[in-house]
Every structure is written in structure tokens, then in C-alpha cells.
Design a protein around this motif. Structure first.
Motif, short mmCIF file in Angstrom:
data_model
loop_
_atom_site.label_atom_id
_atom_site.label_comp_id
_atom_site.label_asym_id
_atom_site.label_seq_id
_atom_site.Cartn_x
_atom_site.Cartn_y
_atom_site.Cartn_z
N PRO A 277 -12.67 16.06 7.32
CA PRO A 277 -12.57 17.18 8.26
C PRO A 277 -12.55 16.73 9.72
O PRO A 277 -13.27 15.81 10.12
N CYS A 278 -11.71 17.41 10.50
CA CYS A 278 -11.61 17.18 11.94
C CYS A 278 -11.80 18.51 12.67
O CYS A 278 -11.36 19.56 12.18
N ILE A 279 -12.41 18.43 13.83
CA ILE A 279 -12.58 19.59 14.71
C ILE A 279 -12.14 19.17 16.10
O ILE A 279 -12.52 18.10 16.59
N PHE A 280 -11.34 20.02 16.75
CA PHE A 280 -10.80 19.68 18.06
C PHE A 280 -11.27 20.69 19.11
O PHE A 280 -11.28 21.90 18.86
N LEU A 281 -11.64 20.17 20.26
CA LEU A 281 -12.19 20.98 21.34
C LEU A 281 -11.08 21.37 22.31
O LEU A 281 -10.56 20.53 23.04
N LEU A 298 -4.38 19.28 12.43
CA LEU A 298 -5.01 18.58 11.31
C LEU A 298 -6.47 18.98 11.10
O LEU A 298 -7.18 18.36 10.31
N GLY A 299 -6.92 20.02 11.80
CA GLY A 299 -8.30 20.47 11.65
C GLY A 299 -8.51 21.76 12.42
O GLY A 299 -7.59 22.34 13.00
N GLN A 300 -9.75 22.19 12.42
CA GLN A 300 -10.11 23.40 13.16
C GLN A 300 -10.02 23.15 14.66
O GLN A 300 -10.31 22.05 15.13
N ILE A 301 -9.67 24.18 15.42
CA ILE A 301 -9.68 24.13 16.88
C ILE A 301 -10.70 25.16 17.35
O ILE A 301 -10.65 26.33 16.93
N LEU A 318 -12.92 24.25 4.36
CA LEU A 318 -11.57 24.38 4.91
C LEU A 318 -10.72 23.11 4.73
O LEU A 318 -9.49 23.16 4.88
N GLN A 319 -11.36 21.99 4.42
CA GLN A 319 -10.64 20.72 4.37
C GLN A 319 -9.43 20.74 3.43
O GLN A 319 -8.37 20.18 3.77
N PRO A 320 -9.48 21.38 2.27
CA PRO A 320 -8.30 21.37 1.39
C PRO A 320 -7.04 21.91 2.06
O PRO A 320 -5.93 21.45 1.74
N ARG A 321 -7.17 22.85 2.98
CA ARG A 321 -5.97 23.41 3.60
C ARG A 321 -5.34 22.43 4.61
O ARG A 321 -4.18 22.58 4.98
N PHE A 322 -6.14 21.43 5.05
CA PHE A 322 -5.64 20.46 6.02
C PHE A 322 -5.22 19.13 5.38
O PHE A 322 -4.59 18.30 6.04
N LEU A 323 -5.55 18.94 4.12
CA LEU A 323 -5.36 17.64 3.49
C LEU A 323 -3.89 17.20 3.52
O LEU A 323 -3.57 16.08 3.95
#
Length: 357
Positions: A277-281, A298-301, A318-323
Motif C-alpha cells: 500500500p501507498c499513500i500520497f500527500l 498507485l495508492g490513496q491520495i 484497498l490494496q487489491p484495487r491498486f495491485l
């Protein structure tokens, strides 16, 4: 006569990991002599730690007056080139990961071939400069950089070659940095003041990180940011701050964390060597539709630092939707051939030199 190749190490230590595997591989090839030129004793010592058989000839360049020798603070690249250009230009082939060295082309009598190994695999427009066009050969990690360099007129299909990402061959092993088993969040802000989440929002981000009592947190700014801002300090027991160590540049943190938190650093692609999982600011609420922010898909914003706990709570779900997106982005950014990148890069360089002879 052996082929003499010089690797010019005048940048900070984080760039070393992108060229050193190719230098070591070239030094193993018959009739090839590889020298490493640097104004830093500390950097030459670090290089030596990866070269126990002393295959590389380490050459100490003259160092312009500056602060103490450090892996993370090197003297002005232009000043180093000015002081040492006669010595550097004795080599018929010069390889580098930075573009300041293109200045050498302005030295009277310049006749060396110049090879650029583009370090990192990020999306930021700042990674494409006019000086990229001044090199005879450019090696990139994957299709993305080749496509973008050619589209900007900075290279051609003939002189931009895909060699993979050799830094992966030197990556550290996964390890524990905390005494408990809480999941680990890596926060990796970039140095670009216009885009960095830390420069304009540091206090809010730090407060959000300190509130995460169910997580361990590693704060490891890009090496350039760590040199430009006051030290980040936290007394929270679950937070580890690294303002510049070997761990911060050898992938120790990117392979050991469970979730990545960042902005525009190319280290996200080093983290995604194993999809996670990735999260972006996006704290300045930028339009993220352009190429500069391609990795934000590639991750949540999140657009507020206090949204971080919620984002972390749902990251695994949520990771499966970004894989699939992460895997596709990695294929485009970094060519992960079963042939080691250092071998491919060495082959590309030697084939180019044969053609140029």
C-alpha cells in the motif's frame, strides 16, 4: 590496450548505488580497466566496502574548500570539475549519473565519450533537463524514461538504451528497526520545495505521524532535503528519524516498511519492488492528472494530514484495487529482466564503445 573507463562520483552517496553494480561488472570483463574518481574519501571508502577484491581503481580528486567531507554533502560539482578537468579528461570514456558533468564538453580539447546513467525512476518533470541531450549514450531503467527523453528531444532511439535498475542488486535485506511488531510506515518526503509535502506542511505532517500509536514510523527524507531543512525531531517512541545514514540510501527502509507515505520521490518505485500500500500527500491540492504525478494513481491520495489515520486503517483493504496498477507502472518504469541490470548495462556500454571505435 585495455579499455579505460572512468566513473565520475561527484554527487552525493545516494547516486552511487545506481552506477556501482555496472562499474563492478565492467571491471570483471577482460581488457577493461575501471577507475572511480571522487573528491570524497568517505564516498571512496563506501565504494570500497562493496569491492572487497579491489577491482576498481579509486582516484581521489582535488576537493574545493567546503564543509567537512560527508556522504551527504559534496562540494559544488562545477567547482570539482574546474579543479580536476585535466585529470578527468585523460580518460577516453566518462560515465556519470549526474548531468553537471556535461560542462566538460566546453573544455578546449575535449575528446572523451560521455555516458549518462539516469538515476531513479520517478515521474517529476524536473528529472528531464536540457543537459541530458549532451551525452553520447544514456542508460535508463525502463520504457518510461526512454519514451519521455525522446519525446522531449533529449535523446534518440539509438542513444537512449534500457538497462534496468542496478540498484536492486545492492539493496539491503529486510530488517526490524523497532522492538515490537507494529506495522511500519515509511514517510519519504522529496527535496523539491515546490512539490515536497514537508517544506510547507512539516508541522501538520509530523503531528499526524506522532498520533499514530498503533504504527511504527520511519521518517527518512530524500538525502537532498535532509541537508536543506532543520533536523526533524520527534520524542514519540514509535518514530525513527533518519536525516542521512546508509540505511536511508541502500533501500533498508523501502524493503522493510509495510506502507509508503510520500509525495513525488522516485523511491516509491523502489518500495514497489514488492507491491504494497501507498499513500500520497496532496496537501496543496494540486491537479494530479499530469505525468509528474503518474505514481499517485498507485495508492490513496489524501489532501489533509489529519486524514492519515483513516487512510492507514483502510490501506490493506484497498490494496487489491491498486495491485495491477502498481505492477503495470513498475513494468513501464523499470525493466525487470531475469538478466541482472549490471550485466545488461555493461554489455550496452561495451557494445557502444565498439561501435564508436
Amino acid at each position: 590496450m585495455p579499455t579505460d573507463i572512468a566513473f565520475l562520483a561527484i554527487a552525493e552517496a545516494h547516486q552511487m548505488y545506481h552506477w556501482l553494480p555496472a562499474a563492478l561488472e565492467l571491471a570483471r570483463r577482460p581488457d577493461v580497466r575501471v577507475s572511480v574518481l571522487s573528491p570524497s574519501d568517505h564516498l571512496l571508502d563506501l565504494i570500497g566496502s562493496y569491492d572487497p577484491d579491489a577491482r576498481l581503481a579509486r582516484v581521489r580528486l582535488r576537493r574545493p574548500p567546503s564543509r567537512r567531507d560527508s556522504l551527504f554533502h559534496q562540494p559544488s560539482r562545477l567547482a570539482t570539475l574546474l579543479l580536476n578537468h585535466r585529470r578527468i579528461l585523460r580518460f577516453p570514456v566518462i560515465v556519470t549519473t549526474e548531468i553537471s558533468s556535461a560542462w566538460l564538453r566546453h573544455v578546449p580539447g575535449f575528446a572523451s565519450l560521455m555516458i549518462h546513467m539516469k538515476h531513479g525512476a520517478g515521474d517529476r518533470e524536473g528529472g528531464y533537463k536540457k543537459r541530458h541531450a549532451d551525452f553520447d549514450l544514456t542508460l535508463v531503467g525502463g520504457d518510461k524514461d526512454k519514451r519521455r527523453l525522446i519525446a522531449r528531444g533529449l535523446g534518440t532511439t539509438d542513444n537512449v538504451r534500457i538497462g534496468g535498475y542496478a540498484k536492486f542488486e545492492l539493496k539491503a535485506q529486510r530488517r526490524r528497526f523497532f522492538s515490537d511488531d507494529k506495522p511500519v510506515l515509511l514517510y519519504n518526503p522529496h527535496f523539491d520545495a515546490a512539490l515536497s509535502s514537508w517544506v510547507n506542511h512539516g508541522p501538520a505532517v509530523l503531528a499526524a505521524l506522532e498520533s499514530l500509536e498503533d504504527w511504527n514510523v520511519i521518517i527518512a527524507p530524500h538525502a537532498k532535503l535532509a541537508q536543506r531543512v532543520p533536523p526533524i525531531v520527534s520524542n514519540a517512541p514509535h518514530i525513527r528519524v533518519d536525516m542521512g545514514s546508509r540505511h536511508s540510501i541502500d533501500m533498508s527502509y523501502t524493503v522493510s516498511a509495510d506502507v509508503y507515505l510520500g509525495d513525488v520521490s522516485s523511491q516509491v518505485y523502489e518500495f514497489l519492488i514488492e507491491p504494497r500500500p501507498c499513500i500520497f500527500l496532496n496537501l496543496d491540492r494540486r491537479d494530479a492528472s499530469g505525468e509528474d504525478f503518474a505514481h499517485w494513481r498507485l495508492g490513496q491520495i489524501i489532501e489533509a494530514a489529519d486524514a492519515l489515520p483513516t487512510a492507514l486503517a483502510q490501506a490493506a483493504g484497498l490494496q487489491p484495487r491498486f495491485l495491477a496498477l502498481q505492477e503495470a507502472a513498475m513494468r513501464d518504469s523499470i525493466d525487470l529482466s531475469p538478466i541482472p541490470a549490471s550485466h545488461r548495462q555493461a554489455d550496452i556500454i561495451l557494445d557502444f564503445l565498439k561501435g564508436a571505435a
